[in-house]
Design a protein around this motif. Sequence first.
Motif, mmCIF file in Angstrom:
data_model
loop_
_atom_site.group_PDB
_atom_site.id
_atom_site.type_symbol
_atom_site.label_atom_id
_atom_site.label_comp_id
_atom_site.label_asym_id
_atom_site.label_seq_id
_atom_site.Cartn_x
_atom_site.Cartn_y
_atom_site.Cartn_z
ATOM 1 N N VAL A 108 -33.240 8.842 -8.243
ATOM 2 C CA VAL A 108 -34.206 9.620 -8.483
ATOM 3 C C VAL A 108 -34.032 11.363 -7.346
ATOM 4 N N SER A 109 -32.924 10.745 -6.212
ATOM 5 C CA SER A 109 -32.011 11.489 -5.397
ATOM 6 C C SER A 109 -31.112 11.883 -6.273
ATOM 7 N N GLY A 110 -29.796 11.529 -6.795
ATOM 8 C CA GLY A 110 -29.265 11.900 -6.999
ATOM 9 C C GLY A 110 -29.475 13.258 -8.748
ATOM 10 N N ALA A 111 -30.335 12.302 -9.604
ATOM 11 C CA ALA A 111 -31.103 13.613 -9.986
ATOM 12 C C ALA A 111 -31.827 14.577 -9.756
ATOM 13 N N CYS A 112 -32.425 14.679 -8.929
ATOM 14 C CA CYS A 112 -33.118 16.268 -8.334
ATOM 15 C C CYS A 112 -31.890 17.178 -7.460
ATOM 16 N N PHE A 113 -31.413 16.148 -7.048
ATOM 17 C CA PHE A 113 -29.815 16.811 -6.013
ATOM 18 C C PHE A 113 -28.743 17.916 -7.698
ATOM 19 N N ALA A 114 -28.907 16.849 -8.894
ATOM 20 C CA ALA A 114 -28.684 17.658 -9.784
ATOM 21 C C ALA A 114 -29.137 18.856 -10.882
ATOM 22 N N ASP A 115 -30.911 18.517 -10.413
ATOM 23 C CA ASP A 115 -31.508 19.642 -10.379
ATOM 24 C C ASP A 115 -31.313 20.666 -9.339
ATOM 25 N N PHE A 116 -31.017 20.832 -8.472
ATOM 26 C CA PHE A 116 -30.769 21.535 -7.831
ATOM 27 C C PHE A 116 -29.438 22.880 -7.922
ATOM 28 N N GLY A 117 -28.501 21.689 -8.402
ATOM 29 C CA GLY A 117 -27.011 22.892 -9.514
ATOM 30 C C GLY A 117 -25.975 21.858 -8.205
ATOM 31 N N HIS A 118 -25.899 21.222 -7.881
ATOM 32 C CA HIS A 118 -24.889 20.728 -7.300
ATOM 33 C C HIS A 118 -24.642 19.609 -8.051
ATOM 34 N N ASP A 119 -23.248 19.062 -7.788
ATOM 35 C CA ASP A 119 -21.989 18.646 -8.664
ATOM 36 C C ASP A 119 -22.775 16.786 -8.288
ATOM 37 N N VAL A 120 -23.490 15.931 -8.674
ATOM 38 C CA VAL A 120 -23.345 14.577 -8.074
ATOM 39 C C VAL A 120 -23.312 13.364 -9.030
ATOM 40 N N VAL A 121 -22.256 12.887 -8.185
ATOM 41 C CA VAL A 121 -21.840 11.256 -8.789
ATOM 42 C C VAL A 121 -22.680 10.227 -8.500
ATOM 43 N N CYS A 122 -22.950 9.641 -9.124
ATOM 44 C CA CYS A 122 -23.890 8.445 -8.895
ATOM 45 C C CYS A 122 -23.130 7.150 -8.971
#
Length: 437
Positions: free
Chosen positions: A14-28
């Motif tokens: 959930v946190s990773g997907a939300c951070f990505a939705d903020f525009g960050h580049d996220v690797v889970c």
Amino acid sequence: MKITMIGTGYVGLVSGACFADFGHDVVCVDKDAGKIAAIESGRMPIFEPGLDQLVGNNAAAGRLTFTTDLAAGVKGADAIFIAVGTPSRRGDGHADLSYVYAAAREIVGALDGPAVIVTKSTVPVGTGDEVERIARELRPDLDIQCVSNPEFLREGAAIGDFKRPDRVVVGTTGSERAIAVMSQIYRPLNLNQAPLMFTGRRTAELIKYAANAFLATKITFINEMADLCEAVGAEVQDVSRGIGLDNRIGGKFLHAGPGYGGSCFPKDTLALVKTGQDHDAPIRIVETVVQVNDLRKRAMGRKIVKALGGDARGKTVALLGLTFKPNTDDMRDAPSLAIVQALEDAGATIVAYDPEGMEVAAPMMPSVTMASDAYEAADGADALVLVTEWDIFRALDLKRIAASMAGKALIDLRNIYPLAEAQDAGFTLTRVGGSGS
């Protein structure tokens, strides 16, 4: 910013997907290759409303990726979040921190430059100190800052909680770089003026436990008031409203029921109790909350047996709702587990229906027959029990259900149905803390 999330469980995904939705580049990152493959194909490992779409949209946009290769995942990351499990340790109830420390060692060993390691998992006071010690011991050559950033996500409403939080707590040792990185990560929330609270690392760790323990205490308090209401002829729903209208108290978490469960409250209250004992600062209130809640779940089974005339042997009981709360498939410490065990010990046969939890629940209660809907579950049953307040159970055709049942006992452990409506359908109603009890 580049963010790496270690763990794709409830908090991490959930946190990773939300951070990505903020525009960050996220690797889970997750060690379970099967889980990663399932997520990449659109199958979520948990049920959380809107999560599949959120993950899919950000993966398609290239902002959210998944891997089993931790070394590759942390390369170039500005912040690495640890979001692994901290279950209760068998034998003593302490939080099991082995996954946190293992993740910390692997992260530090794979870093190729300065970074901020953020503990997102719920951990006891002092865990961040040990993570920092690991970092200093393994990589004294790197500037590694260790931060606490506890999550406050409600299952079933996690995405909204993440994007519109009551507060974001960040615990640091005063590092300006760590504060700058965390401020930048959560900057998108500034438009909503979310309170970003910086405090000491140990304080942040304790805030999480204190919050969950307080909420668990509110639930347990109103459950004990419900028992008193039944004894003296009062209505617990009116008591809840009467005290909840006081702004100093508030109405949330004042709904009487079969006891709390889930992934957080049971283990976090127990871990807080153990922390207090270890530091010669016992928390007697929370110790009592843990004990009362454990006893209450089993007591709900006896309540159902009493509604059956005191003898459940050879009778069929239909349970509606198995998960610990609606809008999740989480069965951890769900009241239904203790209720099923108590009813089976009393000789009853159980049929159950839950909109999302049956696949998870089935291995935990192998002798329970799972139905396709509420009406099938109730067909031929001697008693119908409302355990979890899913929306789909709020407007059942009670007359249709009563006509199909062998008995007319309705045990509403969530106080969904008014006495008059249940009686009009032909039911004998048993509620929690009020008329019909």
